[in-house]
Design a protein around this motif. Sequence first.
Motif, PDB file in Angstrom:
ATOM      1  N   LYS A   1      -1.554  -6.437  -3.830  1.00 28.91           N
ATOM      2  CA  LYS A   1      -0.877  -5.198  -3.442  1.00 28.91           C
ATOM      3  C   LYS A   1       0.641  -5.274  -3.636  1.00 28.91           C
ATOM      4  O   LYS A   1       1.353  -4.344  -3.252  1.00 28.91           O
TER       5      LYS A   1
ATOM      6  N   TYR B   1       7.374  -3.446  -5.126  1.00 31.00           N
ATOM      7  CA  TYR B   1       6.603  -2.477  -4.360  1.00 31.00           C
ATOM      8  C   TYR B   1       5.593  -3.212  -3.480  1.00 31.00           C
ATOM      9  O   TYR B   1       4.985  -4.196  -3.909  1.00 31.00           O
ATOM     10  N   ASP B   2       5.441  -2.744  -2.273  1.00 30.51           N
ATOM     11  CA  ASP B   2       4.402  -3.230  -1.369  1.00 30.51           C
ATOM     12  C   ASP B   2       3.450  -2.074  -1.129  1.00 30.51           C
ATOM     13  O   ASP B   2       3.752  -1.134  -0.375  1.00 30.51           O
ATOM     14  N   LYS B   3       2.292  -2.117  -1.769  1.00 28.44           N
ATOM     15  CA  LYS B   3       1.355  -0.990  -1.700  1.00 28.44           C
ATOM     16  C   LYS B   3       0.861  -0.721  -0.280  1.00 28.44           C
ATOM     17  O   LYS B   3       0.403   0.396   0.010  1.00 28.44           O
ATOM     18  N   GLU B   4       0.941  -1.706   0.573  1.00 31.33           N
ATOM     19  CA  GLU B   4       0.521  -1.471   1.956  1.00 31.33           C
ATOM     20  C   GLU B   4       1.494  -0.538   2.665  1.00 31.33           C
ATOM     21  O   GLU B   4       1.132   0.102   3.656  1.00 31.33           O
TER      22      GLU B   4
ATOM     23  N   SER C   1       3.960   1.561   0.583  1.00 30.63           N
ATOM     24  CA  SER C   1       4.076   2.735  -0.293  1.00 30.63           C
ATOM     25  C   SER C   1       3.813   2.312  -1.729  1.00 30.63           C
ATOM     26  O   SER C   1       4.359   1.318  -2.203  1.00 30.63           O
ATOM     27  N   ALA C   2       3.012   3.085  -2.407  1.00 30.85           N
ATOM     28  CA  ALA C   2       2.719   2.804  -3.811  1.00 30.85           C
ATOM     29  C   ALA C   2       3.763   3.430  -4.722  1.00 30.85           C
ATOM     30  O   ALA C   2       3.858   3.086  -5.908  1.00 30.85           O
ATOM     31  N   ASP C   3       4.561   4.372  -4.177  1.00 36.70           N
ATOM     32  CA  ASP C   3       5.494   5.132  -4.997  1.00 36.70           C
ATOM     33  C   ASP C   3       6.948   4.715  -4.831  1.00 36.70           C
ATOM     34  O   ASP C   3       7.753   4.874  -5.749  1.00 36.70           O
TER      35      ASP C   3
ATOM     36  N   GLU D   1       1.352  -7.082 -11.459  1.00 39.37           N
ATOM     37  CA  GLU D   1       0.669  -6.796 -10.207  1.00 39.37           C
ATOM     38  C   GLU D   1       0.034  -8.061  -9.654  1.00 39.37           C
ATOM     39  O   GLU D   1      -0.715  -8.757 -10.335  1.00 39.37           O
TER      40      GLU D   1
ATOM     41  N   VAL E   1       3.644  -5.320  -6.328  1.00 35.25           N
ATOM     42  CA  VAL E   1       3.919  -4.921  -7.711  1.00 35.25           C
ATOM     43  C   VAL E   1       5.391  -5.163  -8.019  1.00 35.25           C
ATOM     44  O   VAL E   1       6.273  -4.812  -7.224  1.00 35.25           O
TER      45      VAL E   1
END
Length: 469
Positions: free
Chosen positions: A106, A127-130, A132-134, A103, A108
């Motif tokens: 934001k 992953y780009d938490k901004e 989508s985290a899923d 990580e 991952v």
Amino acid sequence: MIFQQFEAKGLSHFSYAVGSKEEAEIAIIDPERDIKTYITFAAENRVKISYILETHIHADYASGARALAERTGAKLFVSAYDTNQKYAYNFPHNDIKEGEKIEIGKTVIEALHTPGHTPEHISFLVYDKERSADQPVSMLSGDFLFVGSVGRPDLLGDGDKLPLAKQLYNSIQTKLKNLPDSLEIYPGHGAGSLCGAGMSDAQHTTLGLEREANPYLQQLTEQEFTDKILGSIPHFPEYYLRMKQLNSDGAPLLESLAKTPALTPEEFAKAIGEKCIVLDVRNPLAFGGGHIDGAINIPSTDQMSFYGPVVLSYYLPIYLVVEDVSKVRDYVQALVRVGIENIQGYLQPNFNSWVNRGNDFTDLPQASVFALQDFMDIGEAISVIDVRSASEWKSGHIKGAKHIYLGDLINSSKSLPKDKEEPVFCLCGGGFRSSIASSVLMKMGYENVYNVFGGMTAWKGAGLPLTDK
């Protein structure tokens, strides 16, 4: 989010920087040996290289992962699935397994084990938490999935290629199954690489597009898939085995290898001999007009990394003849990328200085396609050697020509003319690869070699006859 693709031309190799602007940190994935590229990028963007990730033990180029980790102090993560394999990581590193994440703010990066090209191969989901985290937004697929193709499964030898092909099938069927069509795919190679067959020129794709258009992602049984993939494997360069071992042990820093001394014509003449290679990187017409006897011609940096390993020795000292001394480092870099490190010097300032000192030189005649046609019409005993790829040959060639792929030329003595005085005409698509082949044949002692400049492009343009039989 920071995302940058880097291309190493000549190798058709892609590496990546992924990270966070807010955290001012990045990870570098599958770095090439010239680590200056990544250090410069980090400095220009005011970020720290905190992680280095490898998808697998590479076969076609020398990895910069170990060197970059040593230079920057970044944490190096490689596949944990190399245990008891033929090739394993033998230098300090951290293991990473499927499902484990790195990580960076934001951003991952999650490991996904995708064996088949190699047993240890892993891909990385980003992953780009901004957003989508899923759901991952992209996959760094290494040599697992290419644009229009997948990785070849024969790098460990004939005995392992069928089991690996089956692993590759299973990876496609199971590891991609639940990933979205929108997933952006960023591969380790593009068109021109021999790590897979039939790659597209595009540098990235989406999983949805590959599900539609990639012939290996269609509804195939395991038997259909293995037959298809094993029936389409490209030529296997022998140097791949050397690269696998080099990358298993970890290639040393490039900077310590790239300080190449300039040699005067007198120094150059004293240095070269039978147990060395003179590598002339000038264009085919300049090389043809005059060159040092026994020199090998590889006429561009783009071709150096690809053809250098198949026509040059890894063990003999190499001396360069260049047109522009400012590009010496580019040529050295292209060679070192594929593990050729014994470059001892270059002729300063150029070939003219060699000639002006009264030193001997020879030439390579450049033949037009009409001159070749005239020789063939006369009925003299000549050999026409086409050094293009198998697919190029199948698309149309000169009747009576012999196909010997350039990568196989050195090991094809039984297929070459026994009479070394017989005229030999080498051709390819345009005259560059055939110049390499012509120089190799001259070094092997063939006395009447001609490079067909313009090659098959000129032959077709002149409306001369072709066959596909």
